[in-house]
Design an enzyme around this catalytic site. Structure first.
Site, short mmCIF file in Angstrom:
data_model
loop_
_atom_site.label_atom_id
_atom_site.label_comp_id
_atom_site.label_asym_id
_atom_site.label_seq_id
_atom_site.Cartn_x
_atom_site.Cartn_y
_atom_site.Cartn_z
CG ASP A 13 -1.31 2.30 2.60
OD1 ASP A 13 -1.16 3.18 1.41
OD2 ASP A 13 -2.28 1.52 2.63
CE1 TYR A 15 -9.74 -0.66 1.72
CE2 TYR A 15 -8.54 -1.54 3.89
CZ TYR A 15 -9.37 -2.03 2.65
OH TYR A 15 -9.77 -3.09 2.43
NI NI Z 1 -8.92 -4.35 1.41
#
Ligand code: NI
Length: 653
Positions: free
Chosen positions: A300, A384
């Protein structure tokens, strides 16, 4: 307008100068995309030599992607002199995923007849609200990966534009899109390949807005943070001074927040601790070995960018109290200035007691409040959220805390099916087991550059005449001499920590000054097998600790271009040289994180889970550096605010 300091944050003007210079040089033609513009940080020597009033010469690095091929142009540009200093071609590498191309990939999926047919086999004909998530592809040797920049696209069904699509994963359908050309390479329908009926799209809604979740609780009374005299920190340009701390705030598209030149005022001067601290890389590998989920892993930082994905923060919601916000400036894919307002939040927090003792003979009671300066930002990477919180404390402690929240990557699976690699989170929906492993790069300069690192652990003494009662245990320190001997795992049973010392500077007790890195929570390393694709690519995550000698080119733990990289880059490659690390300028790399076994409570949006580490002074000071914190004025209790019915004396303020 010139920068005030060599470490001032990148400005919009500087981005525009870089664009002009590159355009004039002919490198920003039709179809060219700017991947990033990054400030080239001054060398330690030039920074040390610089003083207020000296000219500030600024250089940026611009990465340009001219077209669909695996060729990039990296330009070193003097924005002070408005000219290109250096131009080099980078062949065979892929940049981080680009926003523009990702959007084109989403549209391309929806227009492809094979995709439309695969969706129809699942009973989905209206594609308007279908959500397509392009994922970094990894490196698995699929023919589609060869010589191209690709994304693997997965789909979710939203019922309305603002629905939570992760409630309805479209299972078994994968689309490979060539990001360079914007064309669908192949639509893979695993159900069709296996000759089975597609897994039904789950139907349980998972909206989580205030109107969706049923009656809201009504008994939460307000908590107001008031600082009637304002905050105790000052900010000048990007120089932050709080209590005895000083540092400069920096920003990087991939790392997000960067702390520069972090020091503590003591004995009449600022004593340096860290030259630079950041989250260099992170990886999210998934544990399901099957063909539908097994390719899932995301870097990420390097494949998306913790800076690029950072969102603006909201007062009263993300941050409470006397907040000072800073904006972050990057470059758009057209090369223009891209300012994220309120990207960085800074505030003070009361943190309970700092130290306390009651003398039981006299009843004398001394207690001091602990307080911390919080510097944070939050990145939204697809489903996320990652909050990155650096804390500075009055007692010399430095803490990094990552806060994990957002929505788990979901998978459709009928309730009757077993799910050894996933946790059931809703009817028809599971979430695969996965890890979030972050790698902090900590360029320590503890009272100067010549530092060494010791591994410290506690050992039980063998039984014998020296240990007649068997109780003996002692701390043992071993000097880490070369990179090969500086790859470690945490070990909570032996209280393992790592101490960075400067033997050239002694404290008042005649011992080298130091700081230690303490794992504050249990932390895993990579679970995937060492020969796996993700383990080769995320070599940094195979150990918790690495130590390297400083090299200004060694910034990203998985290498400069992890996207579709076959692996081996970054820490494994650099440390293969097995360089000496004693009494030199050293960098610690600490991999920390969590293994996430999904639970129903993580759905539909996950309560924050914490991970991180602490840096604590170890002989950096001669005694508790927070002794000089003044006592707080005692509060008073207000009986009129007494909670009804519990007989308590009321609230104390
Ligand atoms: Ni997670």
């Amino acid at each position: 307008m010139s920068a005030a300091h060599p470490l001032s944050m990148l400005s919009a003007e500087e981005v525009l100068i870089a664009k002009q210079v590159t355009t004039q040089a002919g490198d920003l033609g039709e179809g060219a995309v700017v991947v990033h513009v990054i400030l080239v940080e001054p060398s330690k020597e030039s920074l040390a030599a610089w003083s207020q009033g000296d000219p500030v010469l600024r250089t940026v690095k611009m990465l340009v992607l001219p077209g669909a091929e695996l060729t990039m142009i990296e330009l070193l540009i003097s924005v002070s002199e408005e000219r290109v200093l250096e131009r080099k071609l980078i062949e065979g590498m892929r940049p981080a995923l680009l926003m523009g191309e990702s959007f084109i990939a989403m549209l391309a999926c929806k227009e492809h007849p094979d995709y439309i047919a695969a969706m129809a086999r699942r009973g989905i004909v209206d594609l308007e609200h279908v959500q397509i998530d392009p994922w970094p592809a990894g490196a698995f040797g699929f023919a589609a990966e060869e010589g191209r920049r690709i994304a693997r696209c997965i789909s979710f069904v939203r019922l309305t534009a603002d629905d939570n699509g992760y409630a309805r994963p479209v299972e078994g359908l994968l689309v490979h899109v060539d990001l360079g050309t914007g064309e669908v390479i192949e639509v893979i329908d695993h159900a069709q390949l296996d000759g089975v009926d597609p897994i039904p799209v789950p139907q349980t809604p998972a909206r989580y807005g205030p109107d969706d979740v049923g009656p809201l609780r009504t008994d939460l009374k307000p908590i107001s943070i008031t600082q009637p005299e304002g905050a105790s920190f000052t900010v000048e340009d990007n120089l932050v001074s709080w209590q005895k701390w000083s540092l400069r705030i920096g920003w990087d598209p991939y790392e997000g927040l960067v702390l520069h030149d972090l020091g503590y005022f003591d004995s009449g001067r600022v004593r340096k601790i860290l030259h630079r601290a950041s989250i260099s890389e992170m990886v999210v590998p998934y544990g399901d070995p099957g063909p539908v989920q097994g390719w899932k892993n995301a870097f990420d930082a390097g494949e998306w960018g913790l800076g690029r994905m950072t969102q603006s923060l909201t007062l009263g919601c993300d941050c409470l109290g006397e907040i000072y916000y800073m904006d972050a400036t990057m470059a758009t894919e057209q090369g223009d200035a891209w300012v994220v307002p309120n990207a960085i939040c800074m505030h003070e927090e009361d943190y309970g007691i700092g130290w306390k003792h009651v003398d039981l003979l006299t009843g004398r009671h001394e207690v001091r409040r602990s307080r911390r300066l919080v510097i944070s930002h939050i990145a939204t990477v697809g489903n996320y959220e990652y909050g990155f919180f650096w804390y500075l404390y009055l007692d010399g402690n430095i803490q990094m805390e990552a806060k994990l929240t957002g929505i788990m990557s979901s998978q459709g699976l009928p309730d009757s099916e077993p799910h050894p690699f996933a946790g059931r989170i809703a009817s028809g929906v599971v979430a695969p087991v996965h890890q979030h492993l972050f790698c902090a790069r900590l360029d320590f300069d503890v009272d100067g550059e010549e530092n060494r690192v010791e591994e410290v652990h506690v050992e039980t003494m063998p039984a014998g005449p020296d240990n007649p009662w068997g109780n003996g245990f002692a701390a043992h320190a071993q000097l880490l001499e070369r990179e090969s001997g500086a790859k470690w795992q945490t070990d909570s049973a032996s209280s393992r920590s790592w101490r960075v010392t400067n033997p050239g500077v002694l404290n008042g007790l005649n011992r080298p000054v130091g700081y230690k890195l303490v794992p504050t929570m249990s932390t895993p390393t990579l679970m995937a097998r060492p020969e796996s694709s993700v383990a080769r690519r995320a070599g940094f995550a195979q150990h918790n600790l690495w130590v390297t000698p400083f090299d200004s080119e060694e910034l990203r733990a998985a290498g400069e271009f992890p996207n579709q990289h076959e692996g081996g880059a970054g820490l494994p490659e650099w440390t293969a040289a097995d360089r000496e690390i004693v009494d030199t300028d050293i960098v610690l790399w600490y991999t920390f994180g969590i293994t996430h076994i999904p639970r129903p409570e993580d759905w539909p949006v996950m309560p924050v889970e914490y991970t991180g580490f602490m840096l604590m002074p170890f002989g950096f000071f001669d005694r508790n550096p927070a002794l000089d914190v003044p006592p707080s004025p005692p509060g008073h209790c207000a009986p009129d605010h007494s909670a009804p019915g519990n007989g308590a004396p009321g609230h104390c303020g």
